[in-house]
Enzyme design. Structure first.
Site, PDB file in Angstrom:
ATOM      1  N   ASP A   1      13.272-115.600 118.425  1.00 50.31           N
ATOM      2  CA  ASP A   1      12.387-114.722 119.197  1.00 50.31           C
ATOM      3  C   ASP A   1      12.183-115.216 120.633  1.00 50.31           C
ATOM      4  O   ASP A   1      12.356-114.450 121.583  1.00 50.31           O
ATOM      5  CB  ASP A   1      11.020-114.580 118.510  1.00 50.31           C
ATOM      6  CG  ASP A   1      11.142-114.066 117.085  1.00 50.31           C
ATOM      7  OD1 ASP A   1      12.219-113.525 116.761  1.00 50.31           O
ATOM      8  OD2 ASP A   1      10.196-114.216 116.304  1.00 50.31           O
TER       9      ASP A   1
ATOM     10  N   GLU B   1      10.368 -97.066 100.046  1.00 49.71           N
ATOM     11  CA  GLU B   1      10.693 -98.081 101.051  1.00 49.71           C
ATOM     12  C   GLU B   1      11.215 -99.381 100.446  1.00 49.71           C
ATOM     13  O   GLU B   1      11.802-100.206 101.143  1.00 49.71           O
ATOM     14  CB  GLU B   1       9.458 -98.366 101.933  1.00 49.71           C
ATOM     15  CG  GLU B   1       8.303 -99.115 101.264  1.00 49.71           C
ATOM     16  CD  GLU B   1       7.355 -98.221 100.457  1.00 49.71           C
ATOM     17  OE1 GLU B   1       7.779 -97.148 100.017  1.00 49.71           O
ATOM     18  OE2 GLU B   1       6.200 -98.629 100.242  1.00 49.71           O
TER      19      GLU B   1
ATOM     20  N   HIS C   1       7.566 -96.070  95.391  1.00 50.08           N
ATOM     21  CA  HIS C   1       7.773 -96.637  96.729  1.00 50.08           C
ATOM     22  C   HIS C   1       9.220 -96.450  97.192  1.00 50.08           C
ATOM     23  O   HIS C   1      10.074 -97.274  96.871  1.00 50.08           O
ATOM     24  CB  HIS C   1       7.456 -98.136  96.707  1.00 50.08           C
ATOM     25  CG  HIS C   1       6.009 -98.440  96.592  1.00 50.08           C
ATOM     26  ND1 HIS C   1       5.170 -98.467  97.670  1.00 50.08           N
ATOM     27  CD2 HIS C   1       5.243 -98.708  95.511  1.00 50.08           C
ATOM     28  CE1 HIS C   1       3.944 -98.756  97.282  1.00 50.08           C
ATOM     29  NE2 HIS C   1       3.951 -98.897  95.964  1.00 50.08           N
TER      30      HIS C   1
ATOM     31  N   GLY D   1      -1.528 -98.771  99.207  1.00 48.78           N
ATOM     32  CA  GLY D   1      -2.677 -99.645  99.433  1.00 48.78           C
ATOM     33  C   GLY D   1      -3.146-100.207  98.107  1.00 48.78           C
ATOM     34  O   GLY D   1      -2.863 -99.635  97.061  1.00 48.78           O
TER      35      GLY D   1
ATOM     36  N   LYS E   1      12.253-108.328 113.411  1.00 47.98           N
ATOM     37  CA  LYS E   1      13.168-109.465 113.525  1.00 47.98           C
ATOM     38  C   LYS E   1      14.642-109.044 113.538  1.00 47.98           C
ATOM     39  O   LYS E   1      15.430-109.541 114.339  1.00 47.98           O
ATOM     40  CB  LYS E   1      12.931-110.409 112.339  1.00 47.98           C
ATOM     41  CG  LYS E   1      13.586-111.745 112.480  1.00 47.98           C
ATOM     42  CD  LYS E   1      12.567-112.730 112.942  1.00 47.98           C
ATOM     43  CE  LYS E   1      13.114-114.085 113.207  1.00 47.98           C
ATOM     44  NZ  LYS E   1      12.054-114.926 113.804  1.00 47.98           N
TER      45      LYS E   1
ATOM     46  N   CYS F   1       2.367 -93.651  97.092  1.00 46.42           N
ATOM     47  CA  CYS F   1       1.556 -94.457  96.166  1.00 46.42           C
ATOM     48  C   CYS F   1       0.051 -94.190  96.302  1.00 46.42           C
ATOM     49  O   CYS F   1      -0.423 -93.147  95.910  1.00 46.42           O
ATOM     50  CB  CYS F   1       1.893 -95.934  96.333  1.00 46.42           C
ATOM     51  SG  CYS F   1       1.224 -96.932  94.997  1.00 46.42           S
ATOM     52  N   TYR F   2      -0.682 -95.122  96.892  1.00 37.66           N
ATOM     53  CA  TYR F   2      -2.137 -94.925  97.057  1.00 37.66           C
ATOM     54  C   TYR F   2      -2.423 -93.597  97.759  1.00 37.66           C
ATOM     55  O   TYR F   2      -3.348 -92.865  97.378  1.00 37.66           O
ATOM     56  CB  TYR F   2      -2.708 -96.095  97.878  1.00 37.66           C
ATOM     57  CG  TYR F   2      -4.137 -95.890  98.338  1.00 37.66           C
ATOM     58  CD1 TYR F   2      -5.206 -96.210  97.509  1.00 37.66           C
ATOM     59  CD2 TYR F   2      -4.413 -95.382  99.614  1.00 37.66           C
ATOM     60  CE1 TYR F   2      -6.520 -96.018  97.933  1.00 37.66           C
ATOM     61  CE2 TYR F   2      -5.718 -95.188 100.045  1.00 37.66           C
ATOM     62  CZ  TYR F   2      -6.765 -95.503  99.197  1.00 37.66           C
ATOM     63  OH  TYR F   2      -8.059 -95.312  99.613  1.00 37.66           O
TER      64      TYR F   2
END
Ligand code: XMP
Length: 516
Positions: A228, A173, A171, A53, A372, A84-85
């Site tokens: 989509d 990710e 991070h 965050g 997606k 992180c945060y």
């Protein structure tokens, strides 16, 4: 099905965390920090990831969960990974001081594992990680052990003595972190989560579910030809056959031949009921003289809903029996991350969310839980051809957001020609599939040039090409000069109104992908 919940504290990367977990075969969804308590009531939640965050933990209004919440997860045996945060938040909750601006790091850093931990199992002792923090944890709180550091951040990782909480300053990710996916894989193993997120099976279930729900009623969908809405329509068609009606609206803001191509693609897929509405004049006359980007978007949305409503009323008068409005909404359209508080600035008004109740219909959104890349996989499972699945995202308002300032026929003609050139050239290149998007934008100013010894005063076209995983953050693509030169030459040679082509080298943030 076992589930991992990502609790969102406002990071731009929150969606990436959920995507990584899904890549590893586990269903993951995002819950905002102020609704975290609901996790405790959901027996399918087997692990929790606390996101990063942008704020400091001791700042006013900083998003938080209480220590009781963490302790309750622990008691229930739900494993926790903090990033992180949240690494700082945990330390803060358990009594550590937070250092401000002393050990700050942005970008790559070298991480060193200083104590064996199952979270780093199968990973070398030193690896590169992605950091983005101003604050840091001063000391490891009581009940935790120190497991890793970087040159500039002492407590770069820690875990609880009972092995239930893992906490990282970096991070995992982000693709720039080496072994990031392996860290998530280790975490899922530690948490004992079953890997049941299998798209093939889920597609079959979805089809059965839609069939059971819709029965013999009719479904309306506004089809744009994009991935989509096409996949959503096709999934429904598989379930209920020709009771789905597709309305394609020609807004006058489409690319060259787009209407013909989309209609032919939809027919090829087997759809029988395709209604094409030509609303070019209505859109363009409503937009006349309008320069402000947000006003342009709002007018577009209003006209769009009106046109669709009229088309629907006509259809309903003629054949009747409609009960549902389908939409190709996907997961990131519904779950907003990347903001710390609920009241964030509206950056752009997306027109996609049409209110079904305005039409007196119920909504169905078969893709509402998917990312997606998963939608593309679903399309593939259903047998939809690559030419549709690999289509780059094209915004609902179309060229409206790629022609800056007032929309005029002249500017639309120019941008269409530029689009054709950029797409033709890009599709020949091996890098095309890797790009999230590549397109030209027509700027709302002119510049001086010289052609054949004559002074010219012409339009400027900007080329935008980005790499992105979900459109929420993006990096400009470092395209080969030769390619850019070829595109620029063609644009100048083939579009007489343009005398300058520039390449956009900004990332998102701070820019956005589209210009308006
Ligand atoms: P921005 O410009 O917000 O774009 O960085 C992020 C992604 O969203 C697409 N985009 C839209 N898609 N309706 C859409 O369906 C819209 O109004 C819209 N505006 C932007 C954009 O192309 C990019 O992929």
């Amino acid at each position: 099905m076992d589930k991992v919940v990502v609790i969102n504290f406002g990071s731009q990367y929150t969606h990436l965390i959920a995507r990584r977990i899904r890549e590893l075969g586990v269903y993951s969804e995002i819950v905002n920090y102020d609704e975290a308590e609901k996790v405790l009531k959901d027996p399918t939640v087997k692990a929790v990831v606390l996101s990063g965050g942008p704020l400091s933990v001791d700042e006013e209004g900083a998003p938080k969960v209480g220590i009781d919440f963490i302790e309750e997860l622990r008691e229930k045996g739900i494993k926790i990974l903090a990033i992180c945060y949240s690494h700082q938040l945990l330390a803060y909750l358990y009594g550590s001081e937070i250092l401000k601006g002393i050990e700050r790091e942005f970008g790559p850093a070298n991480f060193e594992v200083i104590r064996d931990s199952p979270i780093f199992s199968g990973i070398p002792k030193r690896f590169r990680v992605w950091m983005s923090h101003n604050d840091s944890v001063k000391e490891v709180p009581k009940g935790f052990i120190h497991t890793g550091r970087t040159e500039n951040c002492r407590v770069a990782s820690m875990e609880s003595i009972d092995g239930k909480i893992f906490s990282l300053q970096f991070h995992p990710e982000v693709s720039h972190t080496q072994y990031g996916l392996k860290i998530f894989d280790n975490f899922l193993k530690i948490a004992g989560v079953r890997r049941e997120w299998n798209l093939e099976r889920i597609v079959e279930e979805k089809i059965r579910e839609i069939r059971k729900k819709v029965k013999d009623d009719k479904v309306l969908i506004a089809a744009s030809g994009g991935v989509d809405s096409t996949v959503a329509a096709y999934l429904i068609w598989k379930a209920i056959g020709d009771n789905i009606y597709l309305v394609f609206i020609d807004t006058g803001l489409l690319r060259e031949n787009e209407r013909e191509e989309v209609v032919s693609n939809l027919k090829e897929l087997g759809f029988k009921n395709i209604i094409v509405v030509d609303a070019k004049d209505e859109f363009l006359s409503s937009l006349k003289g309008v320069k402000d980007p947000e006003e342009k978007r709002l007018i577009f949305s209003k006209v769009y809903v009106n046109v669709l409503r009229r088309a629907f009323n006509e259809l309903n008068d003629k054949i009747g029996g409609f009960r549902y409005l389908a939409q190709g909404t996907i997961y990131p359209d519904r779950i907003e991350t990347g903001k710390a508080q609920k009241k964030a600035d509206r950056i752009k008004s997306h027109h996609n969310v049409i209110l079904a109740h305005e039409f007196g219909l119920e909504i169905i959104e078969p893709l509402r839980d998917f990312y997606k890349d998963e939608v593309r996989k679903i399309g593939k499972i259903l047998g939809i051809s690559d030419k549709i699945i690999k289509r780059k995202p094209f915004p609902g308002p179309g060229l409206l957001v790629r022609v800056l300032g007032e929309i005029t026929e002249e500017k639309l003609k120019i941008i269409r020609k530029a689009h054709k050139i950029v797409e033709e050239e890009a599709k020949k290149e091996p890098f095309y599939d890797e790009l999230w998007q590549i397109f030209p934008v027509l700027l709302d100013s002119k510049s001086v040039g010289v052609m054949g010894d004559k002074r010219t005063y012409g339009y400027i076209v900007s080329i935008r090409a980005v790499l992105s995983e979900d459109g929420m953050t993006a990096e400009f693509a470092k395209l080969p000069w030769k390619f850019l030169e070829r595109v620029a030459k063609r644009i100048i040679n083939e579009i007489k109104e343009v005398n300058r082509v520039v390449y956009d080298i900004t990332n998102k943030p701070p820019s956005t992908i589209e210009y308006e």
